[in-house]
Design an enzyme around this catalytic site. Structure first.
Site, PDB file in Angstrom:
ATOM      1  N   HIS A  15      -3.026  -5.426   1.711  1.00 50.96           N
ATOM      2  CA  HIS A  15      -2.317  -5.434   3.242  1.00 50.96           C
ATOM      3  C   HIS A  15      -2.352  -6.970   3.443  1.00 50.96           C
ATOM      4  O   HIS A  15      -3.205  -7.243   4.380  1.00 50.96           O
ATOM      5  CB  HIS A  15      -3.154  -4.761   4.273  1.00 50.96           C
ATOM      6  CG  HIS A  15      -2.999  -3.350   3.927  1.00 50.96           C
ATOM      7  ND1 HIS A  15      -2.043  -2.380   4.550  1.00 50.96           N
ATOM      8  CD2 HIS A  15      -3.600  -2.305   3.592  1.00 50.96           C
ATOM      9  CE1 HIS A  15      -2.021  -1.343   4.154  1.00 50.96           C
ATOM     10  NE2 HIS A  15      -3.253  -1.138   3.383  1.00 50.96           N
ATOM     11  N   GLU A  40      -0.391  -8.260   5.422  1.00 56.57           N
ATOM     12  CA  GLU A  40       0.010  -8.409   6.883  1.00 56.57           C
ATOM     13  C   GLU A  40      -1.435  -8.378   7.819  1.00 56.57           C
ATOM     14  O   GLU A  40      -1.140  -8.620   8.931  1.00 56.57           O
ATOM     15  CB  GLU A  40       0.801  -7.297   7.303  1.00 56.57           C
ATOM     16  CG  GLU A  40       0.349  -5.914   7.554  1.00 56.57           C
ATOM     17  CD  GLU A  40       0.120  -5.124   6.090  1.00 56.57           C
ATOM     18  OE1 GLU A  40       0.280  -5.761   4.910  1.00 56.57           O
ATOM     19  OE2 GLU A  40      -0.139  -4.032   6.072  1.00 56.57           O
ATOM     20  N   CYS A  83       0.837  -1.192  -0.069  1.00 53.90           N
ATOM     21  CA  CYS A  83       0.066   0.064   0.211  1.00 53.90           C
ATOM     22  C   CYS A  83       0.949   1.189  -0.081  1.00 53.90           C
ATOM     23  O   CYS A  83       1.436   1.461  -1.051  1.00 53.90           O
ATOM     24  CB  CYS A  83      -1.011  -0.163   1.112  1.00 53.90           C
ATOM     25  SG  CYS A  83      -2.555   0.994   0.766  1.00 53.90           S
TER      26      CYS A  83
HETATM   27  N1  GLN Z   1      -3.496   6.241   0.951  1.00 55.40           N
HETATM   28  C1  GLN Z   1      -2.304   6.185   1.514  1.00 55.40           C
HETATM   29  C2  GLN Z   1      -1.222   6.954   0.822  1.00 55.40           C
HETATM   30  O1  GLN Z   1      -1.388   7.528  -0.148  1.00 55.40           O
HETATM   31  C3  GLN Z   1      -2.032   4.619   1.429  1.00 55.40           C
HETATM   32  C4  GLN Z   1      -2.998   3.904   2.354  1.00 55.40           C
HETATM   33  C5  GLN Z   1      -2.399   2.484   3.031  1.00 55.40           C
HETATM   34  O2  GLN Z   1      -1.206   2.192   2.971  1.00 55.40           O
HETATM   35  N2  GLN Z   1      -3.272   1.768   3.672  1.00 55.40           N
HETATM   36  O3  GLN Z   1      -0.021   6.801   1.346  1.00 55.40           O
END
Ligand code: GLN
Length: 230
Positions: free
Chosen positions: A185, A187, A86
């Site tokens: 994610h 994790e 992410c």
């Molecule tokens: N929207 C977040 C970003 O731009 C990422 C979200 C996340 O890691 N769950 O960093």
């Protein structure tokens, strides 16, 4: 770097911001020795690095403030295996859309990602994603204000896409050499398979490193060893 190839790889989790603890637990479940990494000296001691989910703009600012951005860039350029989930995917991307103009990344992954790509309607959602290199049933993917990969360079392998729904076909998992990234994610789900894929990649990188070292005339390489390479 740890020296014995047979001992578990030491994998750091970049611990400036984000869900560090969950990645540490997932890495341990996948057979690695896992530890948080906050400083360049700690980065120098790991065989691989996970960049967690969180908020990439904040993470990038903290990395710069703590003098970690250049060491991270140098480590990735130098071949350190890294896995970003992410916000971590954003940190590894060479190019980011819908980001503040001054947002810095570590880079290394020849992709363009779009932040918060799935839109407000589907801020968070879950979906089954089939992943190249992950045996068994599809991974249960949890997306939280997630990016997707909008463009990939020629050296990038697509590992997974969303199947069905409004985001059908969007790329959410990629690999380029020793770099892996997912929009979601793993994790958070208790399924160690994605982390296991990364641990395996780190083991391979360590074995390559040990072989290169031996070839370069290190302690283990003697005259006449040349012909004995597998
Ligand atoms: N929207 C977040 C970003 O731009 C990422 C979200 C996340 O890691 N769950 O960093």
């Amino acid at each position: 770097m740890s020296t014995a190839v047979s001992s578990p790889p030491v994998i750091g989790v970049l611990a400036l911001q984000g869900d560090v603890r969950e990645h540490v637990a997932a890495l341990r479940a996948a057979g690695a020795e896992a530890r948080p990494v906050r400083r360049p000296e700690e980065l120098a001691e790991v065989d691989g690095l996970v960049i967690p989910g969180g908020e990439s703009t904040t993470m990038a600012k903290l990395a710069a403030r703590f003098g970690m951005l250049e060491p991270l860039r140098a480590a990735v350029r130098g071949g350190l295996p890294a896995y970003g989930s992410c916000a971590g995917m954003i940190m590894l991307a060479d190019s980011v859309l819908d980001a503040p103009a001054d947002q810095e990344t570590i880079g290394g992954l020849d992709v363009t990602v779009r932040r918060n790509a799935f839109g407000r309607q589907v801020d968070s959602f879950e979906s089954a994603v089939r992943l190249v290199g992950v045996p068994g049933p599809p991974v249960h993917a949890v997306f939280i204000r997630a990016p997707w990969v909008e463009e990939v360079g020629p050296g990038v392998e697509v590992l997974g896409r969303v199947e069905g729904g409004p985001a059908d076909g969007k790329i959410v998992a990629v690999r380029q050499g020793r770099l892996v990234a997912t929009s979601f994610h793993p994790e958070l789900t208790g399924d160690p398979r994605v982390h296991a894929l990364f641990v395996e990649l780190v083991r391979e990188a360590m074995a390559d490193g040990a072989r290169d070292h031996a070839r370069g005339g290190g302690a283990g390489a003697g005259v006449g060893d040349e012909g004995g390479q597998p």
